[in-house]
Design a protein around this motif. Structure first.
Motif, PDB file in Angstrom:
ATOM      1  N   GLY A  86       1.540 -10.200  -4.141  1.00 51.33           N
ATOM      2  CA  GLY A  86       0.361  -9.415  -3.824  1.00 51.33           C
ATOM      3  C   GLY A  86      -0.092  -8.637  -5.035  1.00 51.33           C
ATOM      4  N   GLN A  87      -1.057  -7.766  -4.833  1.00 56.32           N
ATOM      5  CA  GLN A  87      -1.575  -6.969  -5.949  1.00 56.32           C
ATOM      6  C   GLN A  87      -0.676  -5.789  -6.268  1.00 56.32           C
ATOM      7  OE1 GLN A  87      -5.688  -6.053  -5.954  1.00 56.32           O
ATOM      8  NE2 GLN A  87      -6.247  -8.207  -5.998  1.00 56.32           N
ATOM      9  N   GLY A  88       0.248  -5.493  -5.386  1.00 54.88           N
ATOM     10  CA  GLY A  88       1.142  -4.377  -5.620  1.00 54.88           C
ATOM     11  C   GLY A  88       0.474  -3.043  -5.332  1.00 54.88           C
ATOM     12  N   THR A  89       1.279  -2.007  -5.383  1.00 51.98           N
ATOM     13  CA  THR A  89       0.762  -0.658  -5.220  1.00 51.98           C
ATOM     14  C   THR A  89       1.339   0.216  -6.334  1.00 51.98           C
ATOM     15  OG1 THR A  89       0.439   1.169  -3.640  1.00 51.98           O
ATOM     16  CG2 THR A  89       2.565   0.029  -3.557  1.00 51.98           C
ATOM     17  N   ARG A  90       0.472   0.953  -6.994  1.00 49.23           N
ATOM     18  CA  ARG A  90       0.868   1.710  -8.190  1.00 49.23           C
ATOM     19  C   ARG A  90       1.412   3.072  -7.812  1.00 49.23           C
ATOM     20  NH1 ARG A  90      -0.212   0.887 -13.399  1.00 49.23           N
ATOM     21  NH2 ARG A  90      -1.672  -0.775 -12.823  1.00 49.23           N
ATOM     22  N   VAL A  91       2.564   3.375  -8.380  1.00 48.73           N
ATOM     23  CA  VAL A  91       3.198   4.688  -8.216  1.00 48.73           C
ATOM     24  C   VAL A  91       3.286   5.346  -9.583  1.00 48.73           C
ATOM     25  CG1 VAL A  91       5.333   5.880  -7.622  1.00 48.73           C
ATOM     26  CG2 VAL A  91       4.523   3.987  -6.190  1.00 48.73           C
ATOM     27  N   THR A  92       2.759   6.547  -9.666  1.00 50.37           N
ATOM     28  CA  THR A  92       2.825   7.311 -10.907  1.00 50.37           C
ATOM     29  C   THR A  92       3.477   8.643 -10.617  1.00 50.37           C
ATOM     30  OG1 THR A  92       0.795   6.255 -11.716  1.00 50.37           O
ATOM     31  CG2 THR A  92       1.522   8.270 -12.830  1.00 50.37           C
ATOM     32  N   SER A 145       0.842  -1.200   0.000  1.00 52.70           N
ATOM     33  CA  SER A 145       0.000   0.000   0.000  1.00 52.70           C
ATOM     34  C   SER A 145       0.875   1.247   0.000  1.00 52.70           C
ATOM     35  CB  SER A 145      -0.929  -0.001   1.214  1.00 52.70           C
ATOM     36  OG  SER A 145      -0.169   0.048   2.410  1.00 52.70           O
ATOM     37  N   GLY A 146       0.246   2.382  -0.208  1.00 54.90           N
ATOM     38  CA  GLY A 146       0.949   3.652  -0.115  1.00 54.90           C
ATOM     39  C   GLY A 146       1.259   4.325  -1.429  1.00 54.90           C
ATOM     40  N   GLY A 147       0.950   3.672  -2.530  1.00 53.39           N
ATOM     41  CA  GLY A 147       1.220   4.277  -3.826  1.00 53.39           C
ATOM     42  C   GLY A 147       0.278   5.423  -4.134  1.00 53.39           C
ATOM     43  N   GLY A 148       0.540   6.078  -5.254  1.00 54.41           N
ATOM     44  CA  GLY A 148      -0.306   7.196  -5.665  1.00 54.41           C
ATOM     45  C   GLY A 148       0.322   7.981  -6.773  1.00 54.41           C
ATOM     46  N   VAL A 178       4.340  -0.429 -10.845  1.00 53.54           N
ATOM     47  CA  VAL A 178       3.642  -1.093  -9.747  1.00 53.54           C
ATOM     48  C   VAL A 178       4.712  -1.720  -8.869  1.00 53.54           C
ATOM     49  CG1 VAL A 178       1.964  -2.837  -9.085  1.00 53.54           C
ATOM     50  CG2 VAL A 178       1.628  -1.538 -11.202  1.00 53.54           C
ATOM     51  N   TYR A 179       4.635  -1.447  -7.581  1.00 51.81           N
ATOM     52  CA  TYR A 179       5.652  -1.892  -6.645  1.00 51.81           C
ATOM     53  C   TYR A 179       5.137  -3.075  -5.822  1.00 51.81           C
ATOM     54  CZ  TYR A 179       8.575   2.140  -7.656  1.00 51.81           C
ATOM     55  OH  TYR A 179       9.393   3.058  -8.283  1.00 51.81           O
ATOM     56  N   PRO A 182      14.483 -12.288   4.897  1.00 56.35           N
ATOM     57  CA  PRO A 182      14.849 -11.085   4.151  1.00 56.35           C
ATOM     58  C   PRO A 182      13.667 -10.669   3.274  1.00 56.35           C
ATOM     59  CG  PRO A 182      15.785 -13.015   3.107  1.00 56.35           C
ATOM     60  CD  PRO A 182      15.144 -13.478   4.375  1.00 56.35           C
ATOM     61  N   MET A 183      13.613  -9.419   2.903  1.00 61.40           N
ATOM     62  CA  MET A 183      12.524  -8.950   2.057  1.00 61.40           C
ATOM     63  C   MET A 183      13.064  -7.980   1.024  1.00 61.40           C
ATOM     64  SD  MET A 183       9.595 -10.331   2.781  1.00 61.40           S
ATOM     65  CE  MET A 183       8.309  -9.226   2.257  1.00 61.40           C
ATOM     66  N   ASN A 184      12.520  -8.027  -0.151  1.00 60.57           N
ATOM     67  CA  ASN A 184      12.870  -7.105  -1.227  1.00 60.57           C
ATOM     68  C   ASN A 184      11.650  -6.328  -1.684  1.00 60.57           C
ATOM     69  OD1 ASN A 184      15.474  -8.097  -1.275  1.00 60.57           O
ATOM     70  ND2 ASN A 184      15.317  -8.994  -3.321  1.00 60.57           N
ATOM     71  N   TRP A 185      11.895  -5.161  -2.197  1.00 59.49           N
ATOM     72  CA  TRP A 185      10.925  -4.436  -3.006  1.00 59.49           C
ATOM     73  C   TRP A 185      11.311  -4.614  -4.472  1.00 59.49           C
ATOM     74  CZ3 TRP A 185       6.358  -2.295  -1.776  1.00 59.49           C
ATOM     75  CH2 TRP A 185       6.091  -1.993  -0.441  1.00 59.49           C
ATOM     76  N   TYR A 186      10.300  -4.845  -5.285  1.00 60.66           N
ATOM     77  CA  TYR A 186      10.456  -4.949  -6.730  1.00 60.66           C
ATOM     78  C   TYR A 186       9.484  -3.968  -7.385  1.00 60.66           C
ATOM     79  CZ  TYR A 186      12.472  -9.497  -5.473  1.00 60.66           C
ATOM     80  OH  TYR A 186      13.229 -10.499  -4.915  1.00 60.66           O
TER      81      TYR A 186
END
Length: 117
Positions: free
Chosen positions: A108-114, A7-10, A93-94, A33-37
């Motif tokens: 997950g569904q990801g969160t979209r950043v524009t 969450s947190g995109g926009g 989408v992150y 461990p965790m990554n962001w993609y």
């Protein structure tokens, strides 16, 4: 089965900031461990953005180094991505997930950043 919710995109202007959150269920989260993609528009492959070990060691893609910061709160089963000085090329989408293919869970569904120019 661990589940991931991003969450947190926009929509943000160039130079702006966003903070993404990744909520993970499962009692073993603190040792993973965790990554962001991210997956930019029109691209089929997700690309690595940032990673954090269970002990808090971090690493970043060259394209985001110095602008993005990954962190985690094991007590809350959360991973965060603070994104500053955003550029249009950060539009994507992150997603978060375990970096180990054998341990990776369903995306997950990801969160979209524009990022607008």
């Amino acid at each position: 089965q661990v589940q991931l919710v991003e969450s947190g995109g926009g929509l943000v202007q160039t130079g702006g900031s966003l903070r993404l959150s990744c909520a993970a269920s499962g009692s073993a989260f603190s040792i993973n461990p965790m990554n962001w993609y991210r997956q930019p528009p029109g691209k089929q492959q997700r690309e690595f953005v940032a990673g954090i070990s269970s002990g808090g060691n971090t690493n970043y893609a060259d394209s985001v180094k110095g602008r993005f910061t990954i962190s985690r709160d094991n007590a809350k089963n959360m991973v965060y991505l603070q994104m500053n000085s955003l550029k249009p090329e950060d539009t994507a989408v992150y997603y978060c997930n375990d970096p180990r293919p054998s341990k990776r869970v369903s995306w997950g569904q990801g969160t979209r950043v524009t990022v607008s120019s």
